[in-house]
Design a protein around this motif. Sequence first.
Motif, PDB file in Angstrom:
ATOM      1  N   ILE A   1     -13.213  28.864   5.502  1.00 57.58           N
ATOM      2  CA  ILE A   1     -12.823  29.786   4.444  1.00 57.58           C
ATOM      3  C   ILE A   1     -12.393  28.941   3.263  1.00 57.58           C
ATOM      4  O   ILE A   1     -11.382  28.227   3.334  1.00 57.58           O
ATOM      5  CB  ILE A   1     -11.667  30.712   4.876  1.00 57.58           C
ATOM      6  N   LEU A   2     -13.158  28.994   2.180  1.00 56.45           N
ATOM      7  CA  LEU A   2     -12.938  28.140   1.018  1.00 56.45           C
ATOM      8  C   LEU A   2     -12.346  28.931  -0.141  1.00 56.45           C
ATOM      9  O   LEU A   2     -12.683  30.099  -0.350  1.00 56.45           O
ATOM     10  CB  LEU A   2     -14.259  27.534   0.556  1.00 56.45           C
ATOM     11  N   GLY A   3     -11.484  28.264  -0.903  1.00 55.27           N
ATOM     12  CA  GLY A   3     -10.944  28.904  -2.097  1.00 55.27           C
ATOM     13  C   GLY A   3      -9.799  28.105  -2.676  1.00 55.27           C
ATOM     14  O   GLY A   3      -9.169  27.284  -1.993  1.00 55.27           O
ATOM     15  N   THR A   4      -9.520  28.344  -3.932  1.00 53.95           N
ATOM     16  CA  THR A   4      -8.402  27.676  -4.586  1.00 53.95           C
ATOM     17  C   THR A   4      -7.088  28.282  -4.105  1.00 53.95           C
ATOM     18  O   THR A   4      -7.068  29.385  -3.542  1.00 53.95           O
ATOM     19  CB  THR A   4      -8.509  27.828  -6.113  1.00 53.95           C
ATOM     20  N   PRO A   5      -5.952  27.581  -4.311  1.00 52.07           N
ATOM     21  CA  PRO A   5      -4.656  28.171  -3.938  1.00 52.07           C
ATOM     22  C   PRO A   5      -4.465  29.526  -4.614  1.00 52.07           C
ATOM     23  O   PRO A   5      -4.718  29.686  -5.805  1.00 52.07           O
ATOM     24  CB  PRO A   5      -3.653  27.133  -4.455  1.00 52.07           C
TER      25      PRO A   5
ATOM     26  N   HIS B   1      -8.617  24.239   0.815  1.00 55.08           N
ATOM     27  CA  HIS B   1      -8.252  24.505  -0.574  1.00 55.08           C
ATOM     28  C   HIS B   1      -9.270  23.970  -1.568  1.00 55.08           C
ATOM     29  O   HIS B   1      -9.150  24.208  -2.749  1.00 55.08           O
ATOM     30  CB  HIS B   1      -6.898  23.863  -0.905  1.00 55.08           C
ATOM     31  N   GLN B   2     -10.246  23.239  -1.085  1.00 52.72           N
ATOM     32  CA  GLN B   2     -11.118  22.546  -2.016  1.00 52.72           C
ATOM     33  C   GLN B   2     -12.014  23.509  -2.752  1.00 52.72           C
ATOM     34  O   GLN B   2     -12.612  24.402  -2.158  1.00 52.72           O
ATOM     35  CB  GLN B   2     -11.982  21.525  -1.280  1.00 52.72           C
ATOM     36  N   ARG B   3     -12.121  23.340  -4.056  1.00 54.67           N
ATOM     37  CA  ARG B   3     -13.049  24.138  -4.855  1.00 54.67           C
ATOM     38  C   ARG B   3     -14.456  23.637  -4.577  1.00 54.67           C
ATOM     39  O   ARG B   3     -14.736  22.448  -4.599  1.00 54.67           O
ATOM     40  CB  ARG B   3     -12.736  24.006  -6.345  1.00 54.67           C
ATOM     41  N   VAL B   4     -15.347  24.572  -4.344  1.00 53.59           N
ATOM     42  CA  VAL B   4     -16.721  24.209  -4.016  1.00 53.59           C
ATOM     43  C   VAL B   4     -17.517  23.986  -5.290  1.00 53.59           C
ATOM     44  O   VAL B   4     -17.551  24.832  -6.164  1.00 53.59           O
ATOM     45  CB  VAL B   4     -17.389  25.310  -3.174  1.00 53.59           C
ATOM     46  N   VAL B   5     -18.125  22.828  -5.395  1.00 49.25           N
ATOM     47  CA  VAL B   5     -19.060  22.531  -6.464  1.00 49.25           C
ATOM     48  C   VAL B   5     -20.454  22.604  -5.859  1.00 49.25           C
ATOM     49  O   VAL B   5     -20.670  22.166  -4.731  1.00 49.25           O
ATOM     50  CB  VAL B   5     -18.800  21.133  -7.065  1.00 49.25           C
TER      51      VAL B   5
ATOM     52  N   ILE C   1     -17.342  31.038   4.036  1.00 49.85           N
ATOM     53  CA  ILE C   1     -16.980  32.184   3.199  1.00 49.85           C
ATOM     54  C   ILE C   1     -16.138  31.672   2.049  1.00 49.85           C
ATOM     55  O   ILE C   1     -15.112  31.022   2.265  1.00 49.85           O
ATOM     56  CB  ILE C   1     -16.203  33.241   4.005  1.00 49.85           C
ATOM     57  N   GLU C   2     -16.578  31.949   0.828  1.00 47.07           N
ATOM     58  CA  GLU C   2     -15.890  31.449  -0.352  1.00 47.07           C
ATOM     59  C   GLU C   2     -15.160  32.587  -1.064  1.00 47.07           C
ATOM     60  O   GLU C   2     -15.699  33.685  -1.218  1.00 47.07           O
ATOM     61  CB  GLU C   2     -16.892  30.808  -1.319  1.00 47.07           C
ATOM     62  N   LEU C   3     -13.942  32.305  -1.491  1.00 44.21           N
ATOM     63  CA  LEU C   3     -13.148  33.248  -2.280  1.00 44.21           C
ATOM     64  C   LEU C   3     -12.964  32.658  -3.668  1.00 44.21           C
ATOM     65  O   LEU C   3     -12.483  31.533  -3.807  1.00 44.21           O
ATOM     66  CB  LEU C   3     -11.787  33.491  -1.622  1.00 44.21           C
ATOM     67  N   HIS C   4     -13.337  33.403  -4.673  1.00 45.63           N
ATOM     68  CA  HIS C   4     -13.304  32.895  -6.047  1.00 45.63           C
ATOM     69  C   HIS C   4     -12.537  33.829  -6.974  1.00 45.63           C
ATOM     70  O   HIS C   4     -12.575  35.057  -6.798  1.00 45.63           O
ATOM     71  CB  HIS C   4     -14.725  32.734  -6.601  1.00 45.63           C
ATOM     72  N   ASP C   5     -11.883  33.248  -7.967  1.00 43.37           N
ATOM     73  CA  ASP C   5     -11.360  33.998  -9.106  1.00 43.37           C
ATOM     74  C   ASP C   5     -12.327  33.783 -10.266  1.00 43.37           C
ATOM     75  O   ASP C   5     -12.623  32.643 -10.632  1.00 43.37           O
ATOM     76  CB  ASP C   5      -9.968  33.497  -9.509  1.00 43.37           C
ATOM     77  N   VAL C   6     -12.817  34.886 -10.827  1.00 45.04           N
ATOM     78  CA  VAL C   6     -13.814  34.807 -11.889  1.00 45.04           C
ATOM     79  C   VAL C   6     -13.245  35.445 -13.145  1.00 45.04           C
ATOM     80  O   VAL C   6     -12.763  36.582 -13.116  1.00 45.04           O
ATOM     81  CB  VAL C   6     -15.117  35.529 -11.480  1.00 45.04           C
ATOM     82  N   ALA C   7     -13.269  34.705 -14.249  1.00 46.25           N
ATOM     83  CA  ALA C   7     -12.776  35.241 -15.517  1.00 46.25           C
ATOM     84  C   ALA C   7     -13.839  36.126 -16.151  1.00 46.25           C
ATOM     85  O   ALA C   7     -14.972  35.703 -16.357  1.00 46.25           O
ATOM     86  CB  ALA C   7     -12.410  34.093 -16.459  1.00 46.25           C
ATOM     87  N   VAL C   8     -13.471  37.381 -16.436  1.00 53.50           N
ATOM     88  CA  VAL C   8     -14.341  38.319 -17.133  1.00 53.50           C
ATOM     89  C   VAL C   8     -13.551  38.849 -18.318  1.00 53.50           C
ATOM     90  O   VAL C   8     -12.665  39.679 -18.170  1.00 53.50           O
ATOM     91  CB  VAL C   8     -14.786  39.475 -16.225  1.00 53.50           C
TER      92      VAL C   8
END
Length: 520
Positions: free
Chosen positions: A41-45, A173-177, A194-201
């Motif tokens: 499970i990947l994602g930033t803090p 915690h690693q951000r996926v590039v 499974i990646e969890l992302h915050d996306v700026a809109v």
Amino acid sequence: MAENITSSQPARTPPARLSSGIKGLDRILAGGFVQSGSYIILGTPGSGKTILANQACFNHIVNGGRALYVTLLAETHSRMLANMTVLDFYDPAAVTDSIYYISGYQVLQRDGLHGLTEMVRKEIRQRRATLLVVDGLTTAEAASESSLDFKGFIDQLHAHTESNGCTTLLLSHQRVVETEKLYRPEYTMVDGIIELHDVAVGERNLRELFVSKFRGGPHITGRHLFEITDAGLVVYPRTESILSVTTDLPDNQRAQQNFGLPGLDKMLSGGLPQATTTMLLGVSGSGKTLLGLQFLAAGAAQGEPGLHFGFHESPTQLLSTAAGIGLTDFDSQVKNGLIEIIWQLPLEGLLDILAERLLMAVKRRSVKRVVIDSFQGFEQAYYPERLTRFFTALAHELHLLGVTTLVSVELHDIISPTVQIPITPVSTIFNNIIFLRYTELNSQLVRLLSIIKERGSPFDPTIRQFTIGATGIVVTEPVERVEGLLTGMAHYVGSASGTADVATSLPQSSSTRPRINESA
């Protein structure tokens, strides 16, 4: 003679699944994690990894499982659990009994990866764990002497858990590039990512979930929205990816759904065909909302449950509006549950959340008539590039549920020789189109109504004036001796001296009807 050849291969059975406890995620994963599999499970803090893992643990024990949660982070268990107590799934009675929390940070520092592996192996057996969470995979990587050493840790961990029938979630915690996905050793060894992302809109951040890898069966690809609420993670699979069944409604289920307006119902040969989607096209103030209320009230009078799903007028305003046009029973129809009003301001809604809210309301009450007021409310819900596919899937699902749907679509120009429809292609979404228009005649604005399209049924194409008053909506007889009505610039048919020619119906010429264009 031909021989019958039968296969000796046993029938394939899909691997058993372990529910994540998150309905939307399980739907994306076609049932949940594969039992005994390992997943990163990947994602930033702050992206929701810890909540997802704890939610899976507490759901797992409800179904009779046992969970082991190993943290390699500096955060104490008491601090993490204190944050969990505000979430609905948290059960303090389960902690240390069915869910066991343990810190592996000191062991990792003292004995390295080998010591951590041995500790986890013993704890799995002692606790009889069927779900393992390792929170802080990057800490273990930092403690490894080489990438090969770290890869060996992942391999041994998976071997231990698989032999014990234990499913593993590894939180990183690693951000996926994008380029890193091809080279990081742990990505190739696990069964899923499974990646969890915050996306700026614009000025807002949206949360997205993306399954970039999944072994053991199908899953829904692409990006899906999720929220973090009191219930934990709430995942919304993309509407158009889950509402893609191409079945049709039997012809014998198609009845006519009337408006309760004699003039309009006559134009529609009795009413709209059941389980179709109708566009109410017109400028602001042309009567779209009022026709929608009339349609719901007519259905409720026949015992058909209705739903008004709106973005502009509040329930109080709608009740007042209905009373103002003579729908005296509308208030009681709402109170007795025949009509439900769901209202949300078109500020920060999300397409998939709106679709789920609408469909849940339809299924909860077996709704037969829906008014969506308006299409522009969905336009402001972000992801405009999805709008046509999304609305096509939503309209089709309502069709399969036997719902007759009205959707108001607002035009910008009050008077114009052309009509620019803000949806394309119209034919994939709308079966019928009712066009409402203002025209200037004798220095007054006059309301007009015309049926542009009614799929599968005969209809009256003549243009009619309609009025709105305290006693209701009245659709009159066809307009006579006037041209250019729908262009918004009408004029009487007559000679230069002003003598009008006699006409029994409005001429159907290019000067009469506006040019209608579709736009994205």
